[in-house]
Enzyme design. Structure first.
Site, short mmCIF file in Angstrom:
data_model
loop_
_atom_site.label_atom_id
_atom_site.label_comp_id
_atom_site.label_asym_id
_atom_site.label_seq_id
_atom_site.Cartn_x
_atom_site.Cartn_y
_atom_site.Cartn_z
N ALA A 32 7.76 -11.77 -3.08
CA ALA A 32 6.69 -12.70 -3.65
C ALA A 32 6.00 -12.15 -4.77
O ALA A 32 5.59 -11.10 -4.75
CB ALA A 32 5.66 -13.07 -2.42
N MET A 72 -3.00 -6.78 -1.37
CA MET A 72 -1.40 -7.15 -1.47
C MET A 72 -0.32 -6.24 -1.61
O MET A 72 -0.75 -5.32 -2.66
CB MET A 72 -1.37 -8.39 -2.63
CG MET A 72 -0.05 -9.29 -2.25
SD MET A 72 -0.07 -10.17 -0.80
CE MET A 72 -1.48 -11.19 -1.12
N HIS A 118 -2.53 -5.35 6.08
CA HIS A 118 -3.29 -6.18 5.17
C HIS A 118 -4.55 -6.73 5.94
O HIS A 118 -5.83 -6.67 5.25
CB HIS A 118 -2.54 -7.38 4.64
CG HIS A 118 -2.97 -8.22 3.40
ND1 HIS A 118 -2.14 -8.33 2.23
CD2 HIS A 118 -4.22 -8.56 3.02
CE1 HIS A 118 -2.96 -8.82 1.61
NE2 HIS A 118 -4.06 -9.23 2.00
N ASP A 169 10.47 -6.13 -5.42
CA ASP A 169 9.55 -6.78 -4.47
C ASP A 169 10.20 -8.31 -4.32
O ASP A 169 10.86 -8.82 -5.31
CB ASP A 169 8.26 -6.76 -4.87
CG ASP A 169 7.19 -7.40 -4.10
OD1 ASP A 169 7.42 -7.18 -2.94
OD2 ASP A 169 6.65 -8.33 -4.50
N ASP A 207 5.05 -6.36 -8.34
CA ASP A 207 3.94 -7.00 -9.02
C ASP A 207 2.65 -6.75 -8.30
O ASP A 207 1.38 -6.94 -8.81
CB ASP A 207 3.92 -8.51 -8.57
CG ASP A 207 3.73 -8.87 -7.25
OD1 ASP A 207 4.74 -8.43 -6.62
OD2 ASP A 207 3.03 -9.93 -7.10
N ARG A 214 4.20 0.21 2.35
CA ARG A 214 3.56 0.81 1.15
C ARG A 214 2.21 1.19 1.43
O ARG A 214 1.71 0.64 2.50
CB ARG A 214 3.56 -0.36 0.15
CG ARG A 214 4.91 -1.07 -0.01
CD ARG A 214 4.88 -2.29 -0.64
NE ARG A 214 6.23 -2.86 -1.17
CZ ARG A 214 6.36 -4.19 -1.32
NH1 ARG A 214 5.45 -5.09 -0.94
NH2 ARG A 214 7.67 -4.74 -1.50
N LYS A 221 1.84 -6.95 6.65
CA LYS A 221 0.92 -8.04 6.59
C LYS A 221 -0.44 -7.68 7.55
O LYS A 221 -1.52 -7.96 7.66
CB LYS A 221 1.27 -9.21 7.02
CG LYS A 221 2.38 -9.78 6.18
CD LYS A 221 1.67 -9.96 4.64
CE LYS A 221 2.74 -10.20 3.63
NZ LYS A 221 2.40 -9.88 2.15
N ALA A 273 -8.39 -11.78 -0.49
CA ALA A 273 -7.00 -11.87 0.15
C ALA A 273 -5.89 -11.29 -0.75
O ALA A 273 -5.05 -10.63 -0.31
CB ALA A 273 -6.65 -13.22 0.32
#
Length: 290
Positions: free
Chosen positions: A34, A69, A76, A32, A207, A181, A73, A65
């Protein structure tokens, strides 16, 4: 520092092949971005979600938010909007429930803000450059995927490369018609691009819980990152300032969430990855599979 290994799919993971017939060597690691390779604490995407929703008069907490994650986006944003307290704000502000058109409107507001600010958070996580170099010396191929759309990655990649982050392939969150994902598609797109013949020789490092689920759904080994990314959500300076008991508690909580999502191992950051890969190769030599 790694957590004790945990196998989620016991039937698949404990199937044995005589060690003498097993090639234990891994072929690829898929990262990944970020919170894993760059942007300690995964701050760029989370803060921009807060800012974008604020332009519509919606008060979104940073922890809100962080919840979805790892998703693309647009997904999200969709997930945030169905949260009861967010939807209640939307109805109070606009007199109706949110729609697909509203998701599009928030996304269109989010994108230029993300593009403008992602560079501020492109610094490599300590140890990332050295770890990637070690993987290359070991003959491993290096793939990557992100929830960031391609427009954002086009800004992030040159800055990360200038800082020493070099990968062999990148899949962005909006590259694939099949979706992102927790589906396996971005991870498997890396397998195809890198020419890997067996997904069981690949390791997904992430992460976020959807990123771990992505790796598991692709049939790969998975390593979660507990302290440098979204599950802890702190800058390096903030993390270093924590008293040891609080640091230990945060590590344990993040590790538990990543292990519950299916991580085979959890490390503090990418700097600790080589030891985890050695552990996985030892398990492969004993006939274990993901």
């Amino acid at each position: 520092m790694t957590s004790p290994p945990r196998t989620v799919n016991a039937a698949a993971s404990t199937s044995s092949t005589p060690a003498s017939t097993v090639d234990a060597r891994l072929q690829a690691v898929i990262f990944d971005w970020a919170g894993t390779l760059v942007d300690h604490g995964s701050l760029a995407p989370t803060q921009i979600f807060v800012d974008a929703f604020a332009t519509f008069g919606i008060d979104l907490a940073l922890e809100d938010a962080r919840g979805p994650m790892g998703l693309s986006k647009r997904d999200h944003i969709r997930t945030l909007l169905v949260e009861a307290h967010v939807q209640a704000q939307w109805r109070a502000r606009f007199g109706r429930s949110s729609s697909e058109a509203d998701i599009d409107a928030i996304y269109e507001r989010f994108m230029p803000m993300q593009i403008e600010h992602v560079g501020r958070y492109s610094r490599p996580i300590p140890g990332a450059v050295e770890t990637l170099a070690a993987l290359r010396r070991a003959g491993l191929k290096i793939g990557s995927c992100s929830g960031y759309p391609r427009q954002v990655m086009a800004v992030l990649l040159p800055q990360a490369m200038a800082d020493g982050i070099h990968v062999d392939h990148v899949v962005a969150g909006d590259d694939l018609a099949a979706g992102g994902r927790p589906g396996p598609f971005m991870a498997l797109a890396n397998v195809l691009a890198l020419g890997i013949g067996d997904v069981r020789t690949c390791v997904k490092v992430d992460d976020t819980t959807p990123g771990i689920e992505e790796g598991r759904n692709a049939g790969m080994w998975t390593v979660g990152v507990s302290l440098s990314g979204n599950e802890t959500g702190l800058t390096l300076a903030q993390l270093q300032a924590l008293p040891q008991p609080e640091l230990a508690a945060r590590r344990a909580a993040a590790s538990q969430r990543l292990l519950a999502a299916g991580a085979h191992l959890v490390v503090d950051s990418v700097a600790d990855l080589p030891a985890a890969l050695a552990d996985i190769e030892a398990r492969r030599a004993g006939g274990e599979r993901p």
